[in-house]
Design an enzyme around this catalytic site. Structure first.
Site, PDB file in Angstrom:
ATOM      1  N   SER A 182      43.898  42.142  54.051  1.00 18.95           N
ATOM      2  CA  SER A 182      45.247  41.613  53.881  1.00 18.95           C
ATOM      3  C   SER A 182      46.350  42.612  54.212  1.00 18.95           C
ATOM      4  O   SER A 182      47.459  42.215  54.544  1.00 18.95           O
ATOM      5  CB  SER A 182      45.429  41.097  52.458  1.00 18.95           C
ATOM      6  OG  SER A 182      45.107  42.105  51.526  1.00 18.95           O
ATOM      7  N   HIS A 210      42.511  35.255  53.966  1.00 19.18           N
ATOM      8  CA  HIS A 210      43.443  35.266  55.099  1.00 19.18           C
ATOM      9  C   HIS A 210      42.827  34.700  56.379  1.00 19.18           C
ATOM     10  O   HIS A 210      43.488  34.675  57.420  1.00 19.18           O
ATOM     11  CB  HIS A 210      43.956  36.686  55.351  1.00 19.18           C
ATOM     12  CG  HIS A 210      44.975  37.091  54.342  1.00 19.18           C
ATOM     13  ND1 HIS A 210      46.303  36.736  54.431  1.00 19.18           N
ATOM     14  CD2 HIS A 210      44.845  37.779  53.182  1.00 19.18           C
ATOM     15  CE1 HIS A 210      46.952  37.212  53.377  1.00 19.18           C
ATOM     16  NE2 HIS A 210      46.097  37.853  52.608  1.00 19.18           N
ATOM     17  N   LYS A 241      47.370  29.934  50.962  1.00 17.72           N
ATOM     18  CA  LYS A 241      48.014  30.567  52.118  1.00 17.72           C
ATOM     19  C   LYS A 241      48.117  29.530  53.242  1.00 17.72           C
ATOM     20  O   LYS A 241      49.000  28.685  53.187  1.00 17.72           O
ATOM     21  CB  LYS A 241      47.235  31.829  52.495  1.00 17.72           C
ATOM     22  CG  LYS A 241      47.142  32.801  51.311  1.00 17.72           C
ATOM     23  CD  LYS A 241      46.509  34.106  51.682  1.00 17.72           C
ATOM     24  CE  LYS A 241      46.106  34.935  50.461  1.00 17.72           C
ATOM     25  NZ  LYS A 241      47.219  35.367  49.625  1.00 17.72           N
TER      26      LYS A 241
HETATM   27  C1  LIG Z   1      42.168  39.150  50.626  1.00 16.97           C
HETATM   28  C2  LIG Z   1      42.712  38.291  49.529  1.00 16.97           C
HETATM   29  N1  LIG Z   1      41.846  37.708  48.688  1.00 16.97           N
HETATM   30  C3  LIG Z   1      42.274  36.915  47.691  1.00 16.97           C
HETATM   31  C4  LIG Z   1      43.614  36.683  47.492  1.00 16.97           C
HETATM   32  C5  LIG Z   1      44.065  35.826  46.362  1.00 16.97           C
HETATM   33  O1  LIG Z   1      44.385  34.546  46.790  1.00 16.97           O
HETATM   34  P1  LIG Z   1      45.423  33.660  45.949  1.00 16.97           P
HETATM   35  O2  LIG Z   1      46.788  34.047  46.374  1.00 16.97           O
HETATM   36  O3  LIG Z   1      45.032  32.256  46.286  1.00 16.97           O
HETATM   37  O4  LIG Z   1      45.169  33.973  44.500  1.00 16.97           O
HETATM   38  C6  LIG Z   1      44.545  37.255  48.346  1.00 16.97           C
HETATM   39  C7  LIG Z   1      46.006  36.966  48.159  1.00 16.97           C
HETATM   40  O5  LIG Z   1      46.821  37.695  47.839  1.00 16.97           O
HETATM   41  C8  LIG Z   1      44.094  38.085  49.381  1.00 16.97           C
HETATM   42  O6  LIG Z   1      44.956  38.684  50.197  1.00 16.97           O
END
Ligand SMILES: Cc1ncc(COP(=O)(O)O)c(C=O)c1O
Length: 393
Positions: A182, A210, A241
């Protein structure tokens, strides 16, 4: 008078202010769109995970509104008591079909999907082998599981192999990577890690937060992108997202999903989504199948913007996705870059330690399918102006 037992928190905040790292929350005065109003300023928004523009898609809006009319605004309970509505089950079935797995379970967020899964499928007798840049939710889940955590340098498959070679054969092991990282926007070493998992008998898990809606056919994720169906035991995706709403899910075999129904603590102990959220997600899955143009546009915009930043001389790291970091060096410099861009009309969030390693502070840009070329060109012009002014290019 009682002294304030939380004084140390104020001291910590003062120290952040002194280092130029204190952040005020920016407030969106409008919808989550590529050009929007934030803190009463009209800006090109390069900080949203709304990859396909689905947060404002008419079909998602309409289905959410219909669900509110038909089913109300809340589910009223956790899934395991009275909070499983037919629409929750329908979404899980559709996700399993979409991901080509036997079953899927939806969590309240991607964070809880990762943390709830890793913490429940492993015990303190087990070992987790994890990429150093994996998401915080994986790290927290690993800590909660009490398993031994072995971290390998980013995408270093040889190092992961070395760790595995040194572990006793019968020990249960989880090999885990983000599909797309991310903060850097590069893709996990999935094919090689799947080979390792097969060789050493590991459970293979991918966090495709992502990659959901971005990579693979119709946005099925990195497992589909690399043709690895059947080789990844636990696939996590997010609905927050590219899917445009909220939530996370795990896709895998029936036993995995039923086990999570029984043991994943966020699933057991936190109320399920309002029906409108599930309805929006169902509409989004239909849009992924019937309107592939959004994914095409996302990639066209990604190529245009990334190559534009590189041509200007910015360090964009190893990005391979719509996430393109602009590495600025120290935290204060990255925050300055972000602040000056904002004054010029571009919102790109600054990120510093501990979100990214020290010395690699950056602004992170994310383009979406719905940015126009003019908006992206405007953003590039602002990056050029401010990058020169701060001596970054
Ligand atoms: C790599 C990754 N995994 C999991 C998440 C968590 O997802 P969510 O925003 O649906 O809680 C994020 C989001 O920030 C992320 O970037």
């Amino acid at each position: 008078m009682r002294s304030d037992p939380l004084q140390y928190l104020s001291d910590e905040l003062s120290s952040l202010r002194e280092q130029g790292l204190y952040r005020r929350l920016r407030v969106l005065d409008d919808e989550q769109k590529p050009k929007t109003s934030i803190d009463h300023r009209s800006v090109v928004n390069l900080s949203s995970n709304n990859y396909l523009g689905l947060t404002t898609h008419p079909k998602l809006r309409e289905r959410a509104l219909q669900a509110i009319r038909d089913l109300g605004v809340g589910s009223g309970s956790v899934r395991t008591i009275a909070g499983t509505m037919a629409i929750h089950m329908e979404l899980e079935e559709k996700l399993a079909t979409f991901k080509h797995t036997e079953a899927a379970v939806v969590f309240q967020s991607g964070f809880t999907a990762n943390a709830g899964t890793v913490s429940s499928i492993l015990t303190k007798e087990d070992v987790i082998i994890s990429d150093e840049l994996n998401h915080a939710s994986i790290i927290d889940g690993a800590r909660l599981s009490r398993a031994t955590i072995k971290v390998f340098p980013h995408k270093d498959v040889h190092a992961a192999r070395k760790i595995l070679q040194e572990l006793p054969k019968p020990q249960r092991k989880l090999l885990i990577t983000d599909g797309v990282f991310s903060m850097d926007g590069d893709i996990g070493a999935l094919p090689d890690l799947c080979d390792l998992a097969a060789e050493f008998g590991c459970i293979m898990m991918v966090d495709d937060a992502h990659a959901s809606g971005v990579f693979g056919r119709n946005g099925r994720g990195t497992v589909d992108h690399f043709g690895l169906h059947g080789r990844v035991d636990v696939q996590v995706g997010t609905l927050s997202k590219a899917i445009g709403a909220l939530g996370g899910y795990v896709a895998g075999n029936r036993a995995l999903i039923e086990f999570l129904y029984h043991r994943a603590r966020p699933f057991l102990f936190s109320t399920s989504h309002p029906p409108s959220v599930a309805a929006s997600c169902l509409a989004a899955l239909e849009v992924l199948e019937t309107e592939p143009q959004w994914i095409d546009r996302l990639w066209e915009n990604t190529r245009f913007f990334k190559s534009g930043l590189q041509a200007l001389g910015f360090n964009t790291g190893l990005s391979e996705s719509p996430i393109t970091p602009v590495i600025a060096g120290d935290g204060a410099q990255a925050m300055k870059l972000s602040d000056r861009l904002f004054e010029e009309g571009v919102f790109a969030q600054g990120l510093a330690f501990p979100t990214v390693p020290r010395g690699k502070a950056r602004v992170r840009t994310i383009v979406t399918a719905t940015h126009t070329r003019d908006e992206l060109q405007f953003a590039l012009d602002c990056f050029k102006k401010v990058g020169k002014e701060l001596g970054i290019i």
